[in-house]
Design a protein around this motif. Sequence first.
Motif, PDB file in Angstrom:
ATOM      1  N   LYS A 147       0.844  -1.211   0.000  1.00  0.00           N
ATOM      2  CA  LYS A 147       0.000   0.000   0.000  1.00  0.00           C
ATOM      3  C   LYS A 147       0.873   1.253   0.000  1.00  0.00           C
ATOM      4  CE  LYS A 147      -4.476  -1.210   2.009  1.00  0.00           C
ATOM      5  NZ  LYS A 147      -5.278  -1.213   3.249  1.00  0.00           N
ATOM      6  N   LYS A 148       1.961   1.191   0.770  1.00  0.00           N
ATOM      7  CA  LYS A 148       2.867   2.330   0.868  1.00  0.00           C
ATOM      8  C   LYS A 148       3.537   2.575  -0.484  1.00  0.00           C
ATOM      9  CE  LYS A 148       6.021   3.888   4.389  1.00  0.00           C
ATOM     10  NZ  LYS A 148       6.918   3.419   5.440  1.00  0.00           N
ATOM     11  N   GLU A 149       3.946   1.481  -1.147  1.00  0.00           N
ATOM     12  CA  GLU A 149       4.630   1.607  -2.442  1.00  0.00           C
ATOM     13  C   GLU A 149       3.690   2.113  -3.516  1.00  0.00           C
ATOM     14  OE1 GLU A 149       6.571  -2.069  -3.690  1.00  0.00           O
ATOM     15  OE2 GLU A 149       7.272  -2.335  -1.617  1.00  0.00           O
ATOM     16  N   THR A 150       2.409   1.727  -3.477  1.00  0.00           N
ATOM     17  CA  THR A 150       1.498   2.059  -4.577  1.00  0.00           C
ATOM     18  C   THR A 150       0.704   3.341  -4.311  1.00  0.00           C
ATOM     19  OG1 THR A 150      -0.108   0.540  -3.609  1.00  0.00           O
ATOM     20  CG2 THR A 150       1.241  -0.315  -5.386  1.00  0.00           C
ATOM     21  N   GLY A 151       0.861   3.904  -3.127  1.00  0.00           N
ATOM     22  CA  GLY A 151       0.246   5.194  -2.798  1.00  0.00           C
ATOM     23  C   GLY A 151      -1.257   5.200  -2.993  1.00  0.00           C
ATOM     24  N   ASP A 152      -1.788   6.211  -3.707  1.00  0.00           N
ATOM     25  CA  ASP A 152      -3.244   6.307  -3.829  1.00  0.00           C
ATOM     26  C   ASP A 152      -3.750   5.742  -5.160  1.00  0.00           C
ATOM     27  OD1 ASP A 152      -2.235   8.240  -5.396  1.00  0.00           O
ATOM     28  OD2 ASP A 152      -3.131   9.946  -4.320  1.00  0.00           O
ATOM     29  N   ARG A 153      -3.036   4.801  -5.722  1.00  0.00           N
ATOM     30  CA  ARG A 153      -3.468   4.150  -6.970  1.00  0.00           C
ATOM     31  C   ARG A 153      -4.887   3.600  -6.801  1.00  0.00           C
ATOM     32  NH1 ARG A 153      -0.722   1.163 -11.531  1.00  0.00           N
ATOM     33  NH2 ARG A 153      -2.521   0.239 -12.551  1.00  0.00           N
ATOM     34  N   ALA A 154      -5.726   3.801  -7.827  1.00  0.00           N
ATOM     35  CA  ALA A 154      -7.094   3.300  -7.743  1.00  0.00           C
ATOM     36  C   ALA A 154      -7.483   2.555  -9.009  1.00  0.00           C
ATOM     37  CB  ALA A 154      -8.057   4.450  -7.487  1.00  0.00           C
ATOM     38  N   THR A 155      -6.600   2.545 -10.027  1.00  0.00           N
ATOM     39  CA  THR A 155      -6.957   1.902 -11.294  1.00  0.00           C
ATOM     40  C   THR A 155      -6.432   0.466 -11.331  1.00  0.00           C
ATOM     41  OG1 THR A 155      -4.966   2.899 -12.198  1.00  0.00           O
ATOM     42  CG2 THR A 155      -7.044   4.012 -12.663  1.00  0.00           C
ATOM     43  N   PRO A 156      -7.131  -0.421 -12.074  1.00  0.00           N
ATOM     44  CA  PRO A 156      -6.695  -1.814 -12.159  1.00  0.00           C
ATOM     45  C   PRO A 156      -5.317  -1.931 -12.829  1.00  0.00           C
ATOM     46  CG  PRO A 156      -8.913  -1.528 -13.033  1.00  0.00           C
ATOM     47  CD  PRO A 156      -8.371  -0.169 -12.811  1.00  0.00           C
ATOM     48  N   TRP A 157      -4.601  -2.978 -12.466  1.00  0.00           N
ATOM     49  CA  TRP A 157      -3.304  -3.233 -13.065  1.00  0.00           C
ATOM     50  C   TRP A 157      -3.494  -3.959 -14.393  1.00  0.00           C
ATOM     51  CZ3 TRP A 157       1.150  -1.729 -10.486  1.00  0.00           C
ATOM     52  CH2 TRP A 157       0.978  -1.327  -9.145  1.00  0.00           C
ATOM     53  N   THR A 158      -2.526  -3.779 -15.313  1.00  0.00           N
ATOM     54  CA  THR A 158      -2.505  -4.642 -16.490  1.00  0.00           C
ATOM     55  C   THR A 158      -1.459  -5.723 -16.208  1.00  0.00           C
ATOM     56  OG1 THR A 158      -0.733  -3.395 -17.565  1.00  0.00           O
ATOM     57  CG2 THR A 158      -2.998  -2.681 -18.018  1.00  0.00           C
ATOM     58  N   ALA A 159      -1.558  -6.815 -16.962  1.00  0.00           N
ATOM     59  CA  ALA A 159      -0.610  -7.914 -16.761  1.00  0.00           C
ATOM     60  C   ALA A 159       0.819  -7.424 -17.011  1.00  0.00           C
ATOM     61  CB  ALA A 159      -0.960  -9.074 -17.683  1.00  0.00           C
ATOM     62  N   GLU A 160       0.976  -6.526 -18.009  1.00  0.00           N
ATOM     63  CA  GLU A 160       2.315  -6.001 -18.320  1.00  0.00           C
ATOM     64  C   GLU A 160       2.894  -5.248 -17.130  1.00  0.00           C
ATOM     65  OE1 GLU A 160       3.967  -7.022 -20.893  1.00  0.00           O
ATOM     66  OE2 GLU A 160       2.119  -8.147 -21.273  1.00  0.00           O
ATOM     67  N   GLU A 161       2.070  -4.385 -16.538  1.00  0.00           N
ATOM     68  CA  GLU A 161       2.531  -3.626 -15.365  1.00  0.00           C
ATOM     69  C   GLU A 161       2.927  -4.574 -14.232  1.00  0.00           C
ATOM     70  OE1 GLU A 161       0.276   0.478 -14.522  1.00  0.00           O
ATOM     71  OE2 GLU A 161      -1.069  -1.204 -14.892  1.00  0.00           O
ATOM     72  N   LEU A 162       2.092  -5.599 -14.025  1.00  0.00           N
ATOM     73  CA  LEU A 162       2.356  -6.541 -12.924  1.00  0.00           C
ATOM     74  C   LEU A 162       3.668  -7.284 -13.144  1.00  0.00           C
ATOM     75  CD1 LEU A 162      -1.239  -7.954 -12.413  1.00  0.00           C
ATOM     76  CD2 LEU A 162       0.058  -6.599 -10.760  1.00  0.00           C
ATOM     77  N   LYS A 163       3.899  -7.653 -14.421  1.00  0.00           N
ATOM     78  CA  LYS A 163       5.131  -8.408 -14.704  1.00  0.00           C
ATOM     79  C   LYS A 163       6.364  -7.551 -14.456  1.00  0.00           C
ATOM     80  CE  LYS A 163       3.325 -11.833 -17.886  1.00  0.00           C
ATOM     81  NZ  LYS A 163       2.900 -11.916 -19.287  1.00  0.00           N
ATOM     82  N   ALA A 164       6.199  -6.234 -14.510  1.00  0.00           N
ATOM     83  CA  ALA A 164       7.333  -5.335 -14.264  1.00  0.00           C
ATOM     84  C   ALA A 164       7.633  -5.194 -12.767  1.00  0.00           C
ATOM     85  CB  ALA A 164       7.049  -3.965 -14.881  1.00  0.00           C
ATOM     86  N   VAL A 165       6.713  -5.685 -11.898  1.00  0.00           N
ATOM     87  CA  VAL A 165       6.955  -5.615 -10.443  1.00  0.00           C
ATOM     88  C   VAL A 165       7.949  -6.713 -10.087  1.00  0.00           C
ATOM     89  CG1 VAL A 165       5.918  -5.878  -8.156  1.00  0.00           C
ATOM     90  CG2 VAL A 165       4.645  -4.721  -9.984  1.00  0.00           C
ATOM     91  N   PRO A 166       9.122  -6.339  -9.583  1.00  0.00           N
ATOM     92  CA  PRO A 166      10.135  -7.367  -9.304  1.00  0.00           C
ATOM     93  C   PRO A 166       9.696  -8.316  -8.193  1.00  0.00           C
ATOM     94  CG  PRO A 166      10.823  -5.233  -8.426  1.00  0.00           C
ATOM     95  CD  PRO A 166       9.543  -4.995  -9.167  1.00  0.00           C
ATOM     96  N   LEU A 167      10.035  -9.588  -8.370  1.00  0.00           N
ATOM     97  CA  LEU A 167       9.730 -10.600  -7.338  1.00  0.00           C
ATOM     98  C   LEU A 167      11.014 -10.965  -6.621  1.00  0.00           C
ATOM     99  CD1 LEU A 167       7.248 -13.035  -9.133  1.00  0.00           C
ATOM    100  CD2 LEU A 167       6.746 -11.081  -7.656  1.00  0.00           C
ATOM    101  N   LYS A 168      10.890 -11.140  -5.322  1.00  0.00           N
ATOM    102  CA  LYS A 168      12.080 -11.522  -4.515  1.00  0.00           C
ATOM    103  C   LYS A 168      12.309 -13.025  -4.612  1.00  0.00           C
ATOM    104  CE  LYS A 168      11.362  -7.985  -1.174  1.00  0.00           C
ATOM    105  NZ  LYS A 168      10.053  -8.106  -0.568  1.00  0.00           N
TER     106      LYS A 168
END
Length: 204
Positions: free
Chosen positions: A183-204
Amino acid sequence: MNAEPQASAPLAEAAPKVGFAAVPIWLIILTALLGYRGCMYVDQFGGGFDPKVYTPYASFKQLDDLQTKDANAEMIQRGKRRYNETCGQCHQAGGLGTPWQFPPLAGSEWVTAPDPARLIRISLHAVQGPITVNGQQWDLIMSLNAITLGISDDDLAAILTYIRQDWGNKAPAVTPAQIAAVKKETGDRATPWTAEELKAVPLK
Ligand code: HEC
């Protein structure tokens, strides 16, 4: 010569006397304190003798089955209940979704990735297609999410832990702290994610 036995005087003193003695003050205070503590205990743990607390159970087994076994089991139980009240209306109780309408969560790589960073984002802000799940493409939009459904971080952690550990899914639990961090990282985002955007989120 004195014929009286010399020991008679001390003997008379040692003999018990009949009479009254005051109750020691410490005993009165101790009794009062114990009584007070007893009342406090009943007040605290007695549940007001409410019938809701003192439900008669049919057997010890029935009562035992109702007790949660550990913290993780408690979380899964709550997660399952909250899932069915919220996400389950679309993704279904068995996690299989509905053909052409709602994609499955059972076996979904979005759900079972060891790092829940993308799953938490989908849950918080929803997702819109195209998105591939288990090799099948979906092009829909998730019209409700944890924020619009008013799900707390605690409950969302329980829901996500549940969907990661039922229906054959096996992935580590999600904590409320992980959700707060996203929540802290995404701030006040309110729009749905696209698969492309999600894939750009690094995984540990
Ligand atoms: C109003 C119906 C609805 C509700 C409620 C809903 N979803 Fe979804 N969900 C969808 C749809 C539709 C998609 C597919 C969107 C797309 O095509 O991009 C989706 C996609 C997903 C995905 C990614 C695809 C997959 O199947 O793995 C996940 C993960 C997910 N939802 C989890 C959740 C969770 C967790 C909740 C509860 C907090 C939830 N959803 C509540 C309709 C819903």
